[in-house]
Write a protein that holds these residues in place. Structure first.
Motif, PDB file in Angstrom:
ATOM      1  N   ASP A  36      35.976 -12.515  47.386  1.00 28.16           N
ATOM      2  CA  ASP A  36      35.694 -13.916  46.172  1.00 28.16           C
ATOM      3  C   ASP A  36      36.461 -14.240  46.054  1.00 28.16           C
ATOM      4  OD1 ASP A  36      35.203 -13.865  43.657  1.00 28.16           O
ATOM      5  OD2 ASP A  36      36.325 -12.316  42.566  1.00 28.16           O
ATOM      6  N   LYS A  37      35.868 -15.576  45.978  1.00 28.58           N
ATOM      7  CA  LYS A  37      36.838 -16.590  45.391  1.00 28.58           C
ATOM      8  C   LYS A  37      37.968 -17.305  44.718  1.00 28.58           C
ATOM      9  CE  LYS A  37      33.310 -20.519  44.230  1.00 28.58           C
ATOM     10  NZ  LYS A  37      32.967 -21.775  45.046  1.00 28.58           N
ATOM     11  N   GLU A  38      37.516 -16.208  43.732  1.00 23.25           N
ATOM     12  CA  GLU A  38      38.106 -16.345  42.506  1.00 23.25           C
ATOM     13  C   GLU A  38      38.935 -15.140  42.392  1.00 23.25           C
ATOM     14  OE1 GLU A  38      36.816 -16.989  39.199  1.00 23.25           O
ATOM     15  OE2 GLU A  38      34.749 -17.866  39.807  1.00 23.25           O
ATOM     16  N   GLY A  39      39.417 -14.211  44.145  1.00 25.32           N
ATOM     17  CA  GLY A  39      40.345 -13.110  43.553  1.00 25.32           C
ATOM     18  C   GLY A  39      40.102 -11.576  42.275  1.00 25.32           C
ATOM     19  N   PHE A  40      39.307 -11.136  42.098  1.00 26.57           N
ATOM     20  CA  PHE A  40      38.623 -10.434  40.917  1.00 26.57           C
ATOM     21  C   PHE A  40      38.742  -8.659  41.961  1.00 26.57           C
ATOM     22  CE2 PHE A  40      38.083 -14.498  38.718  1.00 26.57           C
ATOM     23  CZ  PHE A  40      39.920 -14.269  37.788  1.00 26.57           C
ATOM     24  N   LEU A  41      38.605  -8.840  42.869  1.00 27.30           N
ATOM     25  CA  LEU A  41      37.997  -7.346  43.536  1.00 27.30           C
ATOM     26  C   LEU A  41      38.935  -6.590  42.991  1.00 27.30           C
ATOM     27  CD1 LEU A  41      37.065  -9.365  46.186  1.00 27.30           C
ATOM     28  CD2 LEU A  41      35.128  -8.711  44.954  1.00 27.30           C
ATOM     29  N   GLU A  42      38.493  -5.185  43.181  1.00 25.67           N
ATOM     30  CA  GLU A  42      39.677  -4.213  43.456  1.00 25.67           C
ATOM     31  C   GLU A  42      39.798  -3.458  44.641  1.00 25.67           C
ATOM     32  OE1 GLU A  42      36.952  -2.559  39.783  1.00 25.67           O
ATOM     33  OE2 GLU A  42      37.714  -3.604  38.642  1.00 25.67           O
ATOM     34  N   LEU A  43      40.519  -2.707  44.547  1.00 26.11           N
ATOM     35  CA  LEU A  43      40.670  -2.149  45.286  1.00 26.11           C
ATOM     36  C   LEU A  43      41.199  -0.297  45.626  1.00 26.11           C
ATOM     37  CD1 LEU A  43      40.781  -2.340  49.068  1.00 26.11           C
ATOM     38  CD2 LEU A  43      43.840  -2.773  48.447  1.00 26.11           C
ATOM     39  N   TYR A  44      40.109   0.486  46.147  1.00 27.70           N
ATOM     40  CA  TYR A  44      40.913   1.409  45.349  1.00 27.70           C
ATOM     41  C   TYR A  44      41.662   2.128  46.864  1.00 27.70           C
ATOM     42  CZ  TYR A  44      37.702   0.999  41.856  1.00 27.70           C
ATOM     43  OH  TYR A  44      37.286   0.178  40.786  1.00 27.70           O
ATOM     44  N   SER A  45      42.040   3.760  46.384  1.00 26.39           N
ATOM     45  CA  SER A  45      42.887   5.010  47.079  1.00 26.39           C
ATOM     46  C   SER A  45      42.162   5.704  46.760  1.00 26.39           C
ATOM     47  CB  SER A  45      44.371   4.666  47.007  1.00 26.39           C
ATOM     48  OG  SER A  45      44.314   4.624  46.032  1.00 26.39           O
ATOM     49  N   TYR A  46      42.824   6.610  47.361  1.00 27.33           N
ATOM     50  CA  TYR A  46      42.711   8.602  47.241  1.00 27.33           C
ATOM     51  C   TYR A  46      41.756   8.588  45.550  1.00 27.33           C
ATOM     52  CZ  TYR A  46      42.935  13.531  47.540  1.00 27.33           C
ATOM     53  OH  TYR A  46      42.668  14.874  47.704  1.00 27.33           O
ATOM     54  N   GLN A  47      41.021   9.168  45.457  1.00 27.16           N
ATOM     55  CA  GLN A  47      40.827   9.816  43.890  1.00 27.16           C
ATOM     56  C   GLN A  47      40.037   8.459  43.195  1.00 27.16           C
ATOM     57  OE1 GLN A  47      42.562  12.896  42.709  1.00 27.16           O
ATOM     58  NE2 GLN A  47      41.607  14.689  44.084  1.00 27.16           N
ATOM     59  N   GLY A  48      39.497   8.052  43.871  1.00 26.58           N
ATOM     60  CA  GLY A  48      39.320   6.181  43.439  1.00 26.58           C
ATOM     61  C   GLY A  48      40.259   5.739  41.951  1.00 26.58           C
ATOM     62  N   ASN A  49      41.359   6.405  42.638  1.00 25.81           N
ATOM     63  CA  ASN A  49      42.770   5.350  42.008  1.00 25.81           C
ATOM     64  C   ASN A  49      42.547   4.018  42.753  1.00 25.81           C
ATOM     65  OD1 ASN A  49      44.303   7.509  41.232  1.00 25.81           O
ATOM     66  ND2 ASN A  49      44.818   8.032  43.236  1.00 25.81           N
ATOM     67  N   LYS A  50      43.031   3.261  41.066  1.00 24.73           N
ATOM     68  CA  LYS A  50      42.823   1.399  42.401  1.00 24.73           C
ATOM     69  C   LYS A  50      43.979   0.526  42.288  1.00 24.73           C
ATOM     70  CE  LYS A  50      40.095  -0.473  38.922  1.00 24.73           C
ATOM     71  NZ  LYS A  50      40.653  -1.031  37.330  1.00 24.73           N
ATOM     72  N   LYS A  51      44.657   0.406  43.279  1.00 24.02           N
ATOM     73  CA  LYS A  51      44.975  -0.044  44.030  1.00 24.02           C
ATOM     74  C   LYS A  51      45.610  -1.107  43.025  1.00 24.02           C
ATOM     75  CE  LYS A  51      48.427  -1.285  46.918  1.00 24.02           C
ATOM     76  NZ  LYS A  51      49.245  -0.659  47.097  1.00 24.02           N
ATOM     77  N   GLY A  52      44.654  -2.314  42.882  1.00 20.89           N
ATOM     78  CA  GLY A  52      44.784  -3.773  41.897  1.00 20.89           C
ATOM     79  C   GLY A  52      43.818  -4.193  42.167  1.00 20.89           C
ATOM     80  N   SER A  53      43.671  -5.603  41.411  1.00 20.65           N
ATOM     81  CA  SER A  53      41.879  -5.948  40.646  1.00 20.65           C
ATOM     82  C   SER A  53      42.390  -7.872  41.317  1.00 20.65           C
ATOM     83  CB  SER A  53      41.848  -5.825  39.615  1.00 20.65           C
ATOM     84  OG  SER A  53      42.758  -5.830  38.633  1.00 20.65           O
ATOM     85  N   ASP A  54      43.132  -7.841  42.139  1.00 26.07           N
ATOM     86  CA  ASP A  54      42.948  -9.312  41.925  1.00 26.07           C
ATOM     87  C   ASP A  54      43.036  -9.598  44.285  1.00 26.07           C
ATOM     88  OD1 ASP A  54      45.651  -8.005  43.320  1.00 26.07           O
ATOM     89  OD2 ASP A  54      46.980  -9.573  42.308  1.00 26.07           O
ATOM     90  N   TYR A  55      42.257  -8.955  44.133  1.00 29.29           N
ATOM     91  CA  TYR A  55      41.866  -9.145  45.646  1.00 29.29           C
ATOM     92  C   TYR A  55      40.505 -10.189  46.260  1.00 29.29           C
ATOM     93  CZ  TYR A  55      44.979  -5.517  46.511  1.00 29.29           C
ATOM     94  OH  TYR A  55      46.570  -4.150  47.025  1.00 29.29           O
TER      95      TYR A  55
END
Lengths: 154, 99
Positions: A36-55
């Motif tokens: 996503d060229k705008e950088g709004f992708l979300e990254l997840y870890s164990y049990q759906g914990n969100k690592k961040g949403s600026d990828y």
């Protein structure tokens, strides 16, 4: 449990080079890469914990609630985010990755360096003589015209 | 290894597993300076801006519409418009405006 590792890429580059770098490490990741060229992708870890949403680019792991996990990734995926100065940061939990893919940050760094060096060389009219990898080291040989100030004038 | 052409140098770039890279001039063709100082300068000229951004992907701030400039240069006519073509010159001459 996640064991995130973050690594800054040494060179600034385009997202398309990063994508190619990841595919060169593991071709099976290609269909799982989301960018996503705008950088709004979300990254997840164990049990759906969100690592961040600026990828700008992610490869989902098993913890992503809405995407199929890419081969080799455990619960945490891989994410690439951009800093204000234009440099890239890779966040990854390499726990489940194969031996070849474990040093993913280093491998992406090496791929980007080679691509940029070759692109730069080509734009300057340099000629590629050889491009070989030996013992984990890549050696690129090229001839370059030196221009008048580096020529010996009789 | 093939011969280095006149006025050229042979450059070797080594990249390790972590992406650290090193450039080195490993050969000089005829008529190219081979001083260490010139080699360093030449490598700097060739690779100095390698770290510059060539990306279309921008930061979030870039896409913040409130910060995007909306000023645009006015469209100008093509500069060729003011320059009469050979045919126009001929037409002028036919009409008696020519010299």
């Amino acid at each position: 449990m996640s064991h995130w590792r973050s690594g800054k890429l040494q060179l600034k580059c385009s997202l398309s080079i990063l994508k190619r770098a990841l595919i060169s490490i593991a071709p099976e990741w290609e269909s799982h890469i989301v960018d996503d060229k705008e950088g709004f992708l979300e990254l997840y870890s164990y049990q759906g914990n969100k690592k961040g949403s600026d990828y700008h680019l992610i490869i989902p792991g098993k913890g992503d609630p809405s995407r199929q996990a890419a081969p080799g990734f455990s619960y945490s995926g891989l994410g690439i985010r951009k800093q204000k100065d234009g440099s890239w940061i890779i966040d990854v939990d390499p726990a489940g990755l194969s031996k070849d893919a474990y040093n993913v940050v280093g491998k992406v760094n090496a791929f980007v360096a080679a691509e940029k060096i070759k692109k730069k060389a080509s734009s300057q009219g340099n000629r590629l003589v050889s491009d070989i990898t030996e013992g984990g080291k890549r050696k690129i040989l090229m001839t370059a015209p030196v221009g008048p100030k580096y020529k010996i004038h009789a | 290894m093939s011969e280095i052409p006149e006025g050229h140098v042979l450059i070797e770039v080594t990249i390790d597993e972590d992406g650290n890279y090193k450039e080195e001039i490993v050969g000089h063709g005829p008529n190219s300076s081979c001083t260490t100082e010139d080699d360093d300068k030449l490598l700097q000229d060739l690779f100095d801006d390698l770290g510059e951004d060539d990306d279309w992907g921008k930061t979030k701030e870039y896409y913040d519409k409130s910060k995007v400039k909306t000023t645009q240069k006015p469209y100008t006519d093509t500069p060729f418009k003011d320059t009469p073509t050979a045919i126009e010159e001929e037409q002028k001459a036919d009409l008696g405006f020519g010299v």
